[in-house]
Design a protein around this motif. Structure first.
Motif, PDB file in Angstrom:
ATOM      1  N   TYR A  62      40.437  25.906  37.794  1.00 35.44           N
ATOM      2  CA  TYR A  62      41.070  26.995  38.543  1.00 35.44           C
ATOM      3  C   TYR A  62      40.330  28.308  38.276  1.00 35.44           C
ATOM      4  N   VAL A  63      39.807  28.907  39.342  1.00 34.55           N
ATOM      5  CA  VAL A  63      39.224  30.231  39.241  1.00 34.55           C
ATOM      6  C   VAL A  63      40.345  31.238  39.512  1.00 34.55           C
ATOM      7  N   VAL A  64      40.578  32.150  38.574  1.00 37.64           N
ATOM      8  CA  VAL A  64      41.643  33.147  38.693  1.00 37.64           C
ATOM      9  C   VAL A  64      40.993  34.526  38.751  1.00 37.64           C
ATOM     10  N   VAL A  65      41.180  35.208  39.858  1.00 40.28           N
ATOM     11  CA  VAL A  65      40.574  36.528  40.055  1.00 40.28           C
ATOM     12  C   VAL A  65      41.650  37.601  39.922  1.00 40.28           C
ATOM     13  N   THR A  66      41.425  38.563  39.026  1.00 45.31           N
ATOM     14  CA  THR A  66      42.300  39.727  38.894  1.00 45.31           C
ATOM     15  C   THR A  66      41.510  41.026  38.891  1.00 45.31           C
ATOM     16  N   ASP A  67      40.211  40.942  38.688  1.00 42.13           N
ATOM     17  CA  ASP A  67      39.355  42.127  38.616  1.00 42.13           C
ATOM     18  C   ASP A  67      39.269  42.791  39.996  1.00 42.13           C
ATOM     19  N   ARG A  68      39.597  44.082  40.052  1.00 39.43           N
ATOM     20  CA  ARG A  68      39.621  44.799  41.330  1.00 39.43           C
ATOM     21  C   ARG A  68      38.246  44.847  41.996  1.00 39.43           C
ATOM     22  N   GLU A  69      37.202  44.950  41.203  1.00 44.92           N
ATOM     23  CA  GLU A  69      35.858  45.019  41.782  1.00 44.92           C
ATOM     24  C   GLU A  69      35.484  43.693  42.435  1.00 44.92           C
ATOM     25  N   VAL A  70      35.833  42.597  41.776  1.00 41.52           N
ATOM     26  CA  VAL A  70      35.560  41.280  42.363  1.00 41.52           C
ATOM     27  C   VAL A  70      36.383  41.105  43.633  1.00 41.52           C
ATOM     28  N   MET A  71      37.667  41.494  43.584  1.00 45.21           N
ATOM     29  CA  MET A  71      38.530  41.361  44.755  1.00 45.21           C
ATOM     30  C   MET A  71      37.979  42.191  45.921  1.00 45.21           C
ATOM     31  N   ALA A  72      37.450  43.377  45.620  1.00 42.53           N
ATOM     32  CA  ALA A  72      36.893  44.231  46.668  1.00 42.53           C
ATOM     33  C   ALA A  72      35.671  43.584  47.323  1.00 42.53           C
ATOM     34  N   ARG A  73      34.903  42.824  46.533  1.00 36.69           N
ATOM     35  CA  ARG A  73      33.738  42.135  47.114  1.00 36.69           C
ATOM     36  C   ARG A  73      34.165  40.925  47.948  1.00 36.69           C
ATOM     37  N   LEU A  74      35.311  40.349  47.601  1.00 39.82           N
ATOM     38  CA  LEU A  74      35.812  39.210  48.376  1.00 39.82           C
ATOM     39  C   LEU A  74      36.488  39.653  49.674  1.00 39.82           C
ATOM     40  N   ALA A  75      37.002  40.883  49.692  1.00 40.52           N
ATOM     41  CA  ALA A  75      37.779  41.348  50.850  1.00 40.52           C
ATOM     42  C   ALA A  75      37.019  41.246  52.174  1.00 40.52           C
ATOM     43  N   PRO A  76      35.726  41.620  52.262  1.00 34.24           N
ATOM     44  CA  PRO A  76      35.017  41.464  53.542  1.00 34.24           C
ATOM     45  C   PRO A  76      34.876  40.007  53.970  1.00 34.24           C
ATOM     46  N   LEU A  77      34.696  39.101  53.000  1.00 34.05           N
ATOM     47  CA  LEU A  77      34.646  37.674  53.339  1.00 34.05           C
ATOM     48  C   LEU A  77      35.985  37.227  53.893  1.00 34.05           C
ATOM     49  N   TRP A  78      37.056  37.682  53.243  1.00 38.00           N
ATOM     50  CA  TRP A  78      38.404  37.310  53.704  1.00 38.00           C
ATOM     51  C   TRP A  78      38.643  37.809  55.124  1.00 38.00           C
ATOM     52  N   LYS A  79      38.224  39.040  55.398  1.00 35.60           N
ATOM     53  CA  LYS A  79      38.413  39.594  56.742  1.00 35.60           C
ATOM     54  C   LYS A  79      37.688  38.759  57.777  1.00 35.60           C
ATOM     55  N   ARG A  80      36.464  38.360  57.503  1.00 37.17           N
ATOM     56  CA  ARG A  80      35.718  37.541  58.457  1.00 37.17           C
ATOM     57  C   ARG A  80      36.424  36.213  58.707  1.00 37.17           C
ATOM     58  N   HIS A 194      39.262  30.386  53.689  1.00 41.62           N
ATOM     59  CA  HIS A 194      38.016  30.703  52.995  1.00 41.62           C
ATOM     60  C   HIS A 194      36.948  29.633  53.236  1.00 41.62           C
ATOM     61  N   LEU A 195      37.396  28.425  53.641  1.00 40.88           N
ATOM     62  CA  LEU A 195      36.448  27.335  53.875  1.00 40.88           C
ATOM     63  C   LEU A 195      35.491  27.635  55.028  1.00 40.88           C
ATOM     64  N   PHE A 196      35.861  28.578  55.917  1.00 39.82           N
ATOM     65  CA  PHE A 196      34.931  28.987  56.975  1.00 39.82           C
ATOM     66  C   PHE A 196      33.639  29.534  56.371  1.00 39.82           C
ATOM     67  N   LEU A 197      33.761  30.142  55.181  1.00 38.90           N
ATOM     68  CA  LEU A 197      32.612  30.742  54.496  1.00 38.90           C
ATOM     69  C   LEU A 197      32.576  30.263  53.039  1.00 38.90           C
ATOM     70  N   GLU A 198      32.792  28.975  52.843  1.00 42.96           N
ATOM     71  CA  GLU A 198      32.935  28.476  51.473  1.00 42.96           C
ATOM     72  C   GLU A 198      31.689  28.760  50.626  1.00 42.96           C
ATOM     73  N   GLU A 199      30.517  28.604  51.192  1.00 40.34           N
ATOM     74  CA  GLU A 199      29.294  28.841  50.414  1.00 40.34           C
ATOM     75  C   GLU A 199      29.243  30.274  49.907  1.00 40.34           C
ATOM     76  N   GLU A 200      29.626  31.229  50.760  1.00 41.94           N
ATOM     77  CA  GLU A 200      29.608  32.632  50.358  1.00 41.94           C
ATOM     78  C   GLU A 200      30.641  32.907  49.259  1.00 41.94           C
ATOM     79  N   TRP A 201      31.829  32.316  49.382  1.00 43.49           N
ATOM     80  CA  TRP A 201      32.864  32.490  48.360  1.00 43.49           C
ATOM     81  C   TRP A 201      32.396  31.895  47.026  1.00 43.49           C
ATOM     82  N   LYS A 202      31.828  30.707  47.082  1.00 49.33           N
ATOM     83  CA  LYS A 202      31.364  30.061  45.850  1.00 49.33           C
ATOM     84  C   LYS A 202      30.240  30.873  45.199  1.00 49.33           C
ATOM     85  N   ARG A 203      29.362  31.405  46.008  1.00 53.10           N
ATOM     86  CA  ARG A 203      28.263  32.204  45.473  1.00 53.10           C
ATOM     87  C   ARG A 203      28.809  33.476  44.808  1.00 53.10           C
TER      88      ARG A 203
END
Length: 243
Positions: A62-80, A194-203
């Motif tokens: 289980y990957v658990v994200v709480t860091d605001r900076e990491v979440m901010a980098r994920l937000a554009p992927l989530w929007k797409r 997130h599976l639409f961009l799974e490679e980007e999320w994993k990276r």
């Protein structure tokens, strides 16, 4: 900080407490930005780990994200991912669903999209299915047990079988996590967009290439109240003894 408890009217009077938890476990997408204590997050993951796993192999992580900076980098992927969903599968209300209710659901999805960087906790369940140990004797015995026609069908459906085998080892734990969140007064929902961009999320999260991801679960204190879920009645979905 302690986790808030959200009060609600019992919707399964006289039944086990778990039934009330399940019957009020809506997908809650509007989250407060308040941080969630680490010990509470550990409770959620513990609940997930208690879930069944095929062959008791327990190959989940289980990957658990709480860091605001990491979440901010994920937000554009989530929007797409969300915008892709809303432009295709999510463009129209499902058959039989009230248009106003669907509009409210889309509004909640858009709210979560626009506030994703403020998500307190994001859980990514992962699974690496072990390589099967096959030998000629075992394959012959398997074919004899199934018969030639069923063996041929099985050979052509390996991809589906593999996907279901992996999912069956992960999603029971995910449901446990969602139930635990509801029991602790936390809002959560399961998504797979997130599976639409799974490679980007994993990276972005450093997840190994051979590790599959199965969901993205935002968790936090709810904006709004829990309430009864709206589902088809049991009589409509049961086929007794045969279809």
């Amino acid at each position: 900080m302690t986790t808030e408890t959200v009060q609600h009217e019992p919707s399964a009077p006289g039944g086990p407490a778990l039934f009330d938890t399940m019957s009020t476990m809506r997908a809650m997408r509007r989250l407060k930005p308040d941080a969630i204590p680490d010990e509470t997050i550990d409770q959620l993951i513990q609940a997930a780990v208690w879930g069944p796993s095929g062959g008791n192999m327990q190959c989940y992580e289980y990957v658990v994200v709480t860091d605001r900076e990491v979440m901010a980098r994920l937000a554009p992927l989530w929007k797409r991912c969300v915008d892709s969903y809303l432009a295709t599968t999510g463009k129209y209300a499902p058959k039989g669903m009230d248009e106003a209710a669907y509009g409210r659901m889309v509004a909640a999805i858009e709210y979560q999209r626009d506030h994703f960087a403020e998500t307190p906790v994001l859980v990514i369940p992962c699974y690496r299915f072990p390589e099967p140990r096959l030998d000629e004797e075992g394959l012959i015995a398997s074919a004899q047990a199934l018969g030639p026609e069923a063996t041929e069908r099985m050979m052509t459906s390996q991809a589906r079988f593999q996907a279901l085998a992996e999912g069956s080892c992960v999603y029971p734990g995910v449901q446990n996590l969602l139930l635990a969140a509801r029991g602790l007064g936390l809002a959560a929902n399961i998504t797979i967009w997130h599976l639409f961009l799974e490679e980007e999320w994993k990276r972005e999260l450093g997840i190994p290439d051979d590790m599959a991801t199965f969901a993205a679960i935002p968790v936090g204190l709810p904006v709004g109240n829990f309430g009864p879920v709206r589902r088809r009645p049991v009589a409509e979905v049961v086929h007794r003894d045969r279809w």
